[in-house]
Design an enzyme around this catalytic site. Structure first.
Site, PDB file in Angstrom:
ATOM      1  N   TRP A   1       0.831  -1.204   0.000  1.00 56.90           N
ATOM      2  CA  TRP A   1       0.000   0.000   0.000  1.00 56.90           C
ATOM      3  C   TRP A   1       0.867   1.256   0.000  1.00 56.90           C
ATOM      4  O   TRP A   1       0.541   2.229  -0.680  1.00 56.90           O
ATOM      5  CB  TRP A   1      -0.980  -0.007   1.168  1.00 56.90           C
ATOM      6  CG  TRP A   1      -1.960  -1.137   1.088  1.00 56.90           C
ATOM      7  CD1 TRP A   1      -2.130  -2.162   1.976  1.00 56.90           C
ATOM      8  CD2 TRP A   1      -2.910  -1.388   0.034  1.00 56.90           C
ATOM      9  NE1 TRP A   1      -3.107  -3.018   1.540  1.00 56.90           N
ATOM     10  CE2 TRP A   1      -3.592  -2.574   0.359  1.00 56.90           C
ATOM     11  CE3 TRP A   1      -3.225  -0.731  -1.162  1.00 56.90           C
ATOM     12  CZ2 TRP A   1      -4.600  -3.105  -0.459  1.00 56.90           C
ATOM     13  CZ3 TRP A   1      -4.223  -1.266  -1.973  1.00 56.90           C
ATOM     14  CH2 TRP A   1      -4.893  -2.434  -1.625  1.00 56.90           C
TER      15      TRP A   1
ATOM     16  N   LYS B   1     -12.860  -2.273   6.115  1.00 57.46           N
ATOM     17  CA  LYS B   1     -12.152  -3.151   7.048  1.00 57.46           C
ATOM     18  C   LYS B   1     -12.689  -3.007   8.470  1.00 57.46           C
ATOM     19  O   LYS B   1     -13.058  -3.987   9.080  1.00 57.46           O
ATOM     20  CB  LYS B   1     -10.654  -2.893   6.987  1.00 57.46           C
ATOM     21  CG  LYS B   1     -10.054  -3.559   5.752  1.00 57.46           C
ATOM     22  CD  LYS B   1      -9.033  -2.757   5.036  1.00 57.46           C
ATOM     23  CE  LYS B   1      -8.735  -3.402   3.681  1.00 57.46           C
ATOM     24  NZ  LYS B   1      -7.952  -2.549   2.815  1.00 57.46           N
TER      25      LYS B   1
ATOM     26  N   ASP C   1      -2.103   6.330   6.535  1.00 57.93           N
ATOM     27  CA  ASP C   1      -3.134   5.436   5.994  1.00 57.93           C
ATOM     28  C   ASP C   1      -3.559   4.509   7.131  1.00 57.93           C
ATOM     29  O   ASP C   1      -2.777   3.665   7.584  1.00 57.93           O
ATOM     30  CB  ASP C   1      -2.537   4.641   4.819  1.00 57.93           C
ATOM     31  CG  ASP C   1      -3.524   3.658   4.198  1.00 57.93           C
ATOM     32  OD1 ASP C   1      -4.618   3.460   4.757  1.00 57.93           O
ATOM     33  OD2 ASP C   1      -3.175   3.072   3.142  1.00 57.93           O
TER      34      ASP C   1
HETATM   35  C1  LIG Z   1      -7.318  -2.051   1.755  1.00 55.35           C
HETATM   36  C2  LIG Z   1      -6.292  -1.008   1.882  1.00 55.35           C
HETATM   37  C3  LIG Z   1      -6.140   0.003   0.925  1.00 55.35           C
HETATM   38  C4  LIG Z   1      -6.961   0.073  -0.331  1.00 55.35           C
HETATM   39  O1  LIG Z   1      -8.275   0.350  -0.055  1.00 55.35           O
HETATM   40  P1  LIG Z   1      -9.358   0.542  -1.205  1.00 55.35           P
HETATM   41  O2  LIG Z   1     -10.496   1.116  -0.438  1.00 55.35           O
HETATM   42  O3  LIG Z   1      -9.638  -0.811  -1.766  1.00 55.35           O
HETATM   43  O4  LIG Z   1      -8.811   1.463  -2.216  1.00 55.35           O
HETATM   44  C5  LIG Z   1      -5.182   0.968   1.158  1.00 55.35           C
HETATM   45  N1  LIG Z   1      -4.406   0.938   2.243  1.00 55.35           N
HETATM   46  C6  LIG Z   1      -4.516  -0.025   3.181  1.00 55.35           C
HETATM   47  C7  LIG Z   1      -3.630   0.005   4.383  1.00 55.35           C
HETATM   48  C8  LIG Z   1      -5.460  -1.028   3.019  1.00 55.35           C
HETATM   49  O5  LIG Z   1      -5.578  -1.985   3.955  1.00 55.35           O
END
Ligand SMILES: *Cc1c(COP(=O)(O)O)cnc(C)c1O
Length: 361
Positions: free
Chosen positions: A102, A198, A174
Protein backbone atom coordinates in the site's frame (compact mmCIF):
# COMPACT_ATOMS: atom_id res chain seq x y z
CA UNK A 1 -27.00 -21.59 7.25
CA UNK A 2 -25.17 -20.34 10.33
CA UNK A 3 -22.81 -17.39 10.23
CA UNK A 4 -19.14 -18.34 9.99
CA UNK A 5 -16.10 -16.77 11.60
CA UNK A 6 -14.91 -14.61 8.73
CA UNK A 7 -11.21 -13.71 8.87
CA UNK A 8 -11.29 -11.77 5.60
CA UNK A 9 -8.88 -8.84 5.21
CA UNK A 10 -11.59 -6.72 3.61
CA UNK A 11 -14.45 -6.36 3.06
CA UNK A 12 -14.73 -8.04 6.40
CA UNK A 13 -17.03 -8.87 9.29
CA UNK A 14 -19.50 -6.32 10.56
CA UNK A 15 -20.90 -6.49 14.09
CA UNK A 16 -24.01 -8.69 14.10
CA UNK A 17 -26.15 -6.13 15.99
CA UNK A 18 -25.34 -3.62 13.23
CA UNK A 19 -26.44 -5.99 10.48
CA UNK A 20 -29.61 -6.78 12.38
CA UNK A 21 -30.44 -3.14 12.90
CA UNK A 22 -29.80 -2.37 9.23
CA UNK A 23 -32.03 -5.29 8.34
CA UNK A 24 -34.82 -4.03 10.54
CA UNK A 25 -34.63 -0.56 9.03
CA UNK A 26 -33.87 -1.67 5.49
CA UNK A 27 -37.32 -1.33 3.96
CA UNK A 28 -38.64 1.56 6.04
CA UNK A 29 -36.24 3.92 7.77
CA UNK A 30 -37.82 5.65 10.77
CA UNK A 31 -40.98 7.44 9.72
CA UNK A 32 -39.80 8.17 6.18
CA UNK A 33 -41.63 5.28 4.54
CA UNK A 34 -38.58 4.44 2.45
CA UNK A 35 -35.18 2.81 2.60
CA UNK A 36 -32.01 4.84 3.17
CA UNK A 37 -31.06 3.54 -0.29
CA UNK A 38 -34.02 5.32 -1.79
CA UNK A 39 -33.88 8.71 -0.12
CA UNK A 40 -32.46 11.97 -1.39
CA UNK A 41 -29.05 12.81 -0.02
CA UNK A 42 -30.48 16.30 0.47
CA UNK A 43 -33.39 15.09 2.60
CA UNK A 44 -33.66 15.95 6.28
CA UNK A 45 -33.50 12.25 7.20
CA UNK A 46 -30.23 11.74 5.39
CA UNK A 47 -28.79 14.99 6.63
CA UNK A 48 -29.41 13.73 10.16
CA UNK A 49 -27.65 10.46 9.34
CA UNK A 50 -24.51 12.03 7.91
CA UNK A 51 -24.32 14.69 10.62
CA UNK A 52 -24.65 12.14 13.36
CA UNK A 53 -22.06 9.89 11.64
CA UNK A 54 -19.62 12.79 11.66
CA UNK A 55 -20.26 13.85 15.23
CA UNK A 56 -19.95 10.27 16.51
CA UNK A 57 -16.70 9.83 14.62
CA UNK A 58 -15.37 13.09 16.03
CA UNK A 59 -16.35 12.10 19.54
CA UNK A 60 -15.00 8.53 19.33
CA UNK A 61 -11.68 9.46 17.72
CA UNK A 62 -11.27 12.72 19.64
CA UNK A 63 -10.89 14.70 16.43
CA UNK A 64 -9.97 18.32 17.21
CA UNK A 65 -12.11 21.16 15.83
CA UNK A 66 -9.40 22.32 13.44
CA UNK A 67 -9.77 19.11 11.43
CA UNK A 68 -12.33 18.49 8.68
CA UNK A 69 -14.01 15.11 8.39
CA UNK A 70 -15.02 13.97 4.91
CA UNK A 71 -16.97 10.98 3.63
CA UNK A 72 -15.61 10.35 0.16
CA UNK A 73 -15.68 7.79 -2.62
CA UNK A 74 -12.95 6.08 -4.61
CA UNK A 75 -11.57 3.97 -1.78
CA UNK A 76 -8.34 4.50 0.09
CA UNK A 77 -6.61 4.11 -3.28
CA UNK A 78 -8.00 7.44 -4.49
CA UNK A 79 -6.37 9.09 -1.48
CA UNK A 80 -3.03 8.01 -2.93
CA UNK A 81 -3.68 10.70 -5.58
CA UNK A 82 -5.71 13.15 -3.51
CA UNK A 83 -2.94 13.57 -0.95
CA UNK A 84 -0.24 14.79 -3.33
CA UNK A 85 -2.75 16.79 -5.39
CA UNK A 86 -3.80 18.68 -2.25
CA UNK A 87 -0.58 18.71 -0.24
CA UNK A 88 2.06 19.42 -2.88
CA UNK A 89 1.74 23.12 -2.20
CA UNK A 90 5.31 24.29 -1.87
CA UNK A 91 8.09 22.03 -3.13
CA UNK A 92 6.15 19.10 -4.58
CA UNK A 93 8.20 16.81 -2.41
CA UNK A 94 7.23 14.08 0.05
CA UNK A 95 9.02 11.66 2.35
CA UNK A 96 7.68 8.14 2.63
CA UNK A 97 8.43 4.96 4.56
CA UNK A 98 7.98 1.92 2.36
CA UNK A 99 6.42 -0.77 4.54
CA UNK A 100 4.46 -2.74 1.98
CA UNK A 101 2.25 -2.84 -1.09
CA UNK A 102 0.00 0.00 0.00
CA UNK A 103 2.88 2.36 0.70
CA UNK A 104 4.35 1.36 -2.65
CA UNK A 105 1.12 2.26 -4.42
CA UNK A 106 0.98 5.60 -2.60
CA UNK A 107 4.59 6.18 -3.65
CA UNK A 108 3.91 5.41 -7.30
CA UNK A 109 0.85 7.64 -7.40
CA UNK A 110 2.45 10.62 -5.66
CA UNK A 111 5.47 10.32 -7.98
CA UNK A 112 3.19 11.37 -10.85
CA UNK A 113 2.86 14.81 -9.30
CA UNK A 114 6.19 15.40 -7.60
CA UNK A 115 9.22 13.80 -5.99
CA UNK A 116 8.95 11.13 -3.34
CA UNK A 117 11.95 10.35 -1.19
CA UNK A 118 11.91 6.86 0.34
CA UNK A 119 13.30 7.46 3.82
CA UNK A 120 13.41 3.78 4.73
CA UNK A 121 12.07 0.46 3.49
CA UNK A 122 11.54 -3.02 4.88
CA UNK A 123 11.34 -4.63 1.46
CA UNK A 124 14.62 -6.52 2.12
CA UNK A 125 12.82 -8.84 4.54
CA UNK A 126 9.44 -9.04 2.78
CA UNK A 127 8.09 -6.16 4.89
CA UNK A 128 8.10 -8.19 8.11
CA UNK A 129 9.17 -5.25 10.26
CA UNK A 130 8.85 -1.47 10.58
CA UNK A 131 12.22 0.05 9.66
CA UNK A 132 14.07 2.32 12.06
CA UNK A 133 14.44 5.85 10.74
CA UNK A 134 17.54 7.95 10.28
CA UNK A 135 16.48 11.57 10.63
CA UNK A 136 19.33 12.77 8.46
CA UNK A 137 17.49 11.16 5.54
CA UNK A 138 14.35 13.27 6.06
CA UNK A 139 13.81 16.09 3.53
CA UNK A 140 13.70 19.40 5.39
CA UNK A 141 11.57 20.87 2.58
CA UNK A 142 9.03 18.04 2.19
CA UNK A 143 5.37 19.03 1.89
CA UNK A 144 4.38 15.94 3.88
CA UNK A 145 5.68 12.71 5.38
CA UNK A 146 3.75 9.54 4.52
CA UNK A 147 3.29 6.27 6.42
CA UNK A 148 0.96 3.27 6.29
CA UNK A 149 0.05 2.98 9.95
CA UNK A 150 -1.14 -0.63 9.78
CA UNK A 151 0.12 -2.88 7.01
CA UNK A 152 -2.82 -5.09 6.18
CA UNK A 153 -0.96 -7.54 3.97
CA UNK A 154 2.20 -8.06 6.04
CA UNK A 155 0.73 -7.62 9.52
CA UNK A 156 2.98 -4.88 10.87
CA UNK A 157 1.97 -1.63 12.50
CA UNK A 158 3.32 1.59 13.86
CA UNK A 159 2.77 1.86 17.59
CA UNK A 160 1.10 5.19 18.28
CA UNK A 161 3.92 5.94 20.72
CA UNK A 162 6.55 5.42 18.02
CA UNK A 163 5.39 7.58 15.15
CA UNK A 164 8.10 9.34 13.11
CA UNK A 165 8.97 12.72 14.58
CA UNK A 166 8.48 14.99 11.58
CA UNK A 167 8.46 18.33 13.37
CA UNK A 168 6.43 20.85 11.39
CA UNK A 169 6.05 18.62 8.37
CA UNK A 170 2.53 17.14 8.30
CA UNK A 171 2.41 13.41 8.93
CA UNK A 172 -0.02 11.57 6.64
CA UNK A 173 -1.27 8.19 7.85
CA UNK A 174 -3.13 5.44 5.99
CA UNK A 175 -5.29 3.86 8.72
CA UNK A 176 -7.53 1.83 6.41
CA UNK A 177 -7.07 -1.36 8.39
CA UNK A 178 -6.78 0.00 11.93
CA UNK A 179 -9.07 3.00 12.16
CA UNK A 180 -10.87 2.99 15.51
CA UNK A 181 -9.08 -0.18 16.60
CA UNK A 182 -6.87 1.69 19.04
CA UNK A 183 -6.67 5.16 20.53
CA UNK A 184 -4.89 7.62 18.26
CA UNK A 185 -3.84 11.20 18.87
CA UNK A 186 -5.25 12.77 15.72
CA UNK A 187 -3.33 15.99 16.40
CA UNK A 188 -0.08 14.17 15.63
CA UNK A 189 -1.19 13.87 12.01
CA UNK A 190 -1.97 16.30 9.21
CA UNK A 191 -4.10 13.79 7.31
CA UNK A 192 -5.59 10.44 8.28
CA UNK A 193 -7.64 8.36 5.87
CA UNK A 194 -9.31 4.97 5.66
CA UNK A 195 -11.45 2.96 3.30
CA UNK A 196 -14.44 1.81 5.35
CA UNK A 197 -14.57 -1.84 4.43
CA UNK A 198 -12.15 -3.15 7.05
CA UNK A 199 -13.10 -1.62 10.37
CA UNK A 200 -15.93 0.82 9.77
CA UNK A 201 -18.65 -0.34 7.42
CA UNK A 202 -19.47 -1.54 3.92
CA UNK A 203 -17.20 -0.73 0.98
CA UNK A 204 -17.97 2.49 -0.83
CA UNK A 205 -17.13 5.20 1.65
CA UNK A 206 -13.68 6.52 2.49
CA UNK A 207 -13.06 8.65 5.54
CA UNK A 208 -10.58 11.53 5.31
CA UNK A 209 -9.62 13.57 8.37
CA UNK A 210 -7.65 16.61 7.27
CA UNK A 211 -6.21 19.52 9.23
CA UNK A 212 -7.69 22.87 8.17
CA UNK A 213 -4.49 24.48 7.01
CA UNK A 214 -3.87 21.65 4.52
CA UNK A 215 -7.11 22.39 2.67
CA UNK A 216 -7.55 25.01 -0.05
CA UNK A 217 -4.18 24.96 -1.80
CA UNK A 218 -4.65 22.10 -4.23
CA UNK A 219 -2.51 21.92 -7.37
CA UNK A 220 -4.00 23.67 -10.42
CA UNK A 221 -4.42 20.36 -12.21
CA UNK A 222 -6.38 18.86 -9.30
CA UNK A 223 -9.77 17.59 -10.54
CA UNK A 224 -12.74 19.15 -8.71
CA UNK A 225 -13.78 15.81 -7.25
CA UNK A 226 -10.31 15.28 -5.76
CA UNK A 227 -10.10 18.65 -4.04
CA UNK A 228 -10.51 18.44 -0.26
CA UNK A 229 -11.82 22.00 -0.27
CA UNK A 230 -14.82 21.12 -2.42
CA UNK A 231 -15.83 18.26 -0.15
CA UNK A 232 -15.20 20.02 3.15
CA UNK A 233 -17.00 23.18 2.04
CA UNK A 234 -20.01 21.11 0.98
CA UNK A 235 -19.96 18.83 4.05
CA UNK A 236 -19.39 15.75 1.86
CA UNK A 237 -22.53 16.60 -0.13
CA UNK A 238 -20.98 18.20 -3.21
CA UNK A 239 -22.35 15.30 -5.19
CA UNK A 240 -24.25 12.17 -4.18
CA UNK A 241 -22.27 10.50 -1.42
CA UNK A 242 -22.33 6.73 -0.76
CA UNK A 243 -25.45 7.14 1.38
CA UNK A 244 -26.05 3.57 2.48
CA UNK A 245 -22.40 2.96 3.40
CA UNK A 246 -22.40 6.13 5.48
CA UNK A 247 -25.58 5.01 7.22
CA UNK A 248 -24.15 1.58 8.13
CA UNK A 249 -20.92 3.24 9.27
CA UNK A 250 -23.00 5.37 11.61
CA UNK A 251 -24.50 2.19 13.07
CA UNK A 252 -20.97 0.83 13.56
CA UNK A 253 -19.95 4.03 15.37
CA UNK A 254 -22.95 3.61 17.69
CA UNK A 255 -21.89 0.03 18.33
CA UNK A 256 -18.35 1.16 19.17
CA UNK A 257 -19.75 3.73 21.57
CA UNK A 258 -21.85 1.09 23.29
CA UNK A 259 -18.76 -1.10 23.65
CA UNK A 260 -16.62 1.31 25.62
CA UNK A 261 -15.58 3.59 22.78
CA UNK A 262 -12.27 3.19 20.98
CA UNK A 263 -10.52 2.64 24.31
CA UNK A 264 -12.82 -0.27 25.16
CA UNK A 265 -12.45 -1.70 21.66
CA UNK A 266 -8.66 -1.40 21.90
CA UNK A 267 -8.64 -3.40 25.10
CA UNK A 268 -10.67 -6.14 23.44
CA UNK A 269 -8.42 -6.06 20.38
CA UNK A 270 -5.30 -6.43 22.53
CA UNK A 271 -6.83 -9.41 24.32
CA UNK A 272 -7.93 -10.97 21.05
CA UNK A 273 -4.55 -10.58 19.37
CA UNK A 274 -2.74 -11.95 22.44
CA UNK A 275 -4.77 -15.16 22.26
CA UNK A 276 -3.48 -15.87 18.77
CA UNK A 277 0.07 -14.53 19.19
CA UNK A 278 0.60 -16.46 22.44
CA UNK A 279 -0.37 -19.64 20.68
CA UNK A 280 1.86 -18.89 17.67
CA UNK A 281 4.79 -18.34 20.05
CA UNK A 282 4.38 -21.69 21.74
CA UNK A 283 3.32 -23.80 18.75
CA UNK A 284 5.80 -26.20 17.16
CA UNK A 285 3.94 -26.17 13.84
CA UNK A 286 2.71 -22.61 13.32
CA UNK A 287 4.66 -19.39 13.62
CA UNK A 288 3.97 -15.71 13.07
CA UNK A 289 5.95 -14.03 10.28
CA UNK A 290 6.39 -10.56 11.80
CA UNK A 291 9.04 -9.41 14.31
CA UNK A 292 7.45 -9.27 17.75
CA UNK A 293 7.67 -5.54 18.44
CA UNK A 294 5.91 -4.58 15.20
CA UNK A 295 3.00 -7.00 15.29
CA UNK A 296 -0.37 -5.72 14.13
CA UNK A 297 -3.44 -6.07 16.32
CA UNK A 298 -5.61 -6.46 13.23
CA UNK A 299 -3.88 -8.66 10.66
CA UNK A 300 -1.95 -11.71 11.80
CA UNK A 301 -0.04 -13.60 9.11
CA UNK A 302 1.29 -17.04 10.06
CA UNK A 303 2.74 -20.09 8.37
CA UNK A 304 3.80 -23.67 8.85
CA UNK A 305 7.06 -24.62 7.17
CA UNK A 306 5.26 -26.69 4.59
CA UNK A 307 3.11 -25.38 1.73
CA UNK A 308 1.04 -28.55 1.52
CA UNK A 309 0.30 -28.35 5.21
CA UNK A 310 -0.73 -24.69 4.82
CA UNK A 311 -3.17 -25.65 2.08
CA UNK A 312 -4.54 -28.54 4.13
CA UNK A 313 -5.01 -26.26 7.12
CA UNK A 314 -6.88 -23.62 5.11
CA UNK A 315 -9.15 -26.24 3.60
CA UNK A 316 -9.99 -27.96 6.88
CA UNK A 317 -10.42 -24.66 8.73
CA UNK A 318 -12.84 -23.48 6.09
CA UNK A 319 -14.90 -26.67 6.40
CA UNK A 320 -15.17 -25.96 10.14
CA UNK A 321 -16.44 -22.40 9.59
CA UNK A 322 -13.16 -20.45 9.87
CA UNK A 323 -13.11 -18.83 6.46
CA UNK A 324 -10.86 -16.54 4.43
CA UNK A 325 -7.66 -17.55 6.21
CA UNK A 326 -5.55 -17.76 3.06
CA UNK A 327 -2.63 -15.34 3.17
CA UNK A 328 -2.19 -12.58 0.59
CA UNK A 329 -0.97 -13.92 -2.74
CA UNK A 330 2.37 -12.11 -2.28
CA UNK A 331 3.05 -13.66 1.14
CA UNK A 332 1.47 -17.12 1.06
CA UNK A 333 0.61 -19.09 4.18
CA UNK A 334 -2.26 -17.85 6.31
CA UNK A 335 -3.54 -14.55 7.59
CA UNK A 336 -6.20 -14.00 10.22
CA UNK A 337 -7.72 -10.54 10.06
CA UNK A 338 -9.34 -9.89 13.41
CA UNK A 339 -10.90 -6.47 13.07
CA UNK A 340 -13.12 -4.79 15.65
CA UNK A 341 -16.16 -6.88 14.73
CA UNK A 342 -14.44 -10.26 15.27
CA UNK A 343 -15.50 -11.50 18.69
CA UNK A 344 -12.88 -13.00 21.01
CA UNK A 345 -14.81 -16.27 20.86
CA UNK A 346 -13.90 -16.47 17.17
CA UNK A 347 -10.20 -16.16 17.90
CA UNK A 348 -10.34 -18.65 20.77
CA UNK A 349 -12.22 -21.13 18.60
CA UNK A 350 -9.64 -20.68 15.84
CA UNK A 351 -6.78 -21.36 18.28
CA UNK A 352 -8.56 -24.48 19.56
CA UNK A 353 -8.86 -25.66 15.99
CA UNK A 354 -5.17 -24.92 15.34
CA UNK A 355 -4.18 -26.89 18.43
CA UNK A 356 -6.22 -29.87 17.30
CA UNK A 357 -4.75 -29.60 13.79
CA UNK A 358 -1.23 -29.54 15.23
CA UNK A 359 -1.86 -32.66 17.30
CA UNK A 360 -3.35 -34.54 14.35
CA UNK A 361 -0.63 -33.61 11.92
C1 LIG B 1 -7.32 -2.05 1.76
C2 LIG B 1 -6.29 -1.01 1.88
C3 LIG B 1 -6.14 0.00 0.93
C4 LIG B 1 -6.96 0.07 -0.33
O1 LIG B 1 -8.27 0.35 -0.05
P1 LIG B 1 -9.36 0.54 -1.20
O2 LIG B 1 -10.50 1.12 -0.44
O3 LIG B 1 -9.64 -0.81 -1.77
O4 LIG B 1 -8.81 1.46 -2.22
C5 LIG B 1 -5.18 0.97 1.16
N1 LIG B 1 -4.41 0.94 2.24
C6 LIG B 1 -4.52 -0.02 3.18
C7 LIG B 1 -3.63 0.00 4.38
C8 LIG B 1 -5.46 -1.03 3.02
O5 LIG B 1 -5.58 -1.98 3.96
Amino acid sequence: MERVYNFSAGPSMLPLPVLEKAQKELVCYGDTGMSVMEMSHRSKAFEDIIESAESLLRELMGIPDNYEVMFLQGGASTQFAMIPLNLFTKNKKADLVKTGQWAKKALEEASKYGTVNVVASSEDKIYTYIPKLDKSKFSPDADYFYITVNNTIYGTRYKQTELPDTGNIPLVGDISSNIMSEVMDVSKYGVLFAGAQKNVGPAGVTIAIVRDDLIGNAMDICPTMLDYKIHSKNKSLYNTPPCFSIYVSKLVFEWIKENGGVKGIQQMNEEKAAVLYDFLDESKMFRGTVVKEDRSLMNIPFVTDNDELNAKFIKEASAKGFVNLKGHRTVGGMRASIYNAMPIEGVKALVDFMKAFETEN
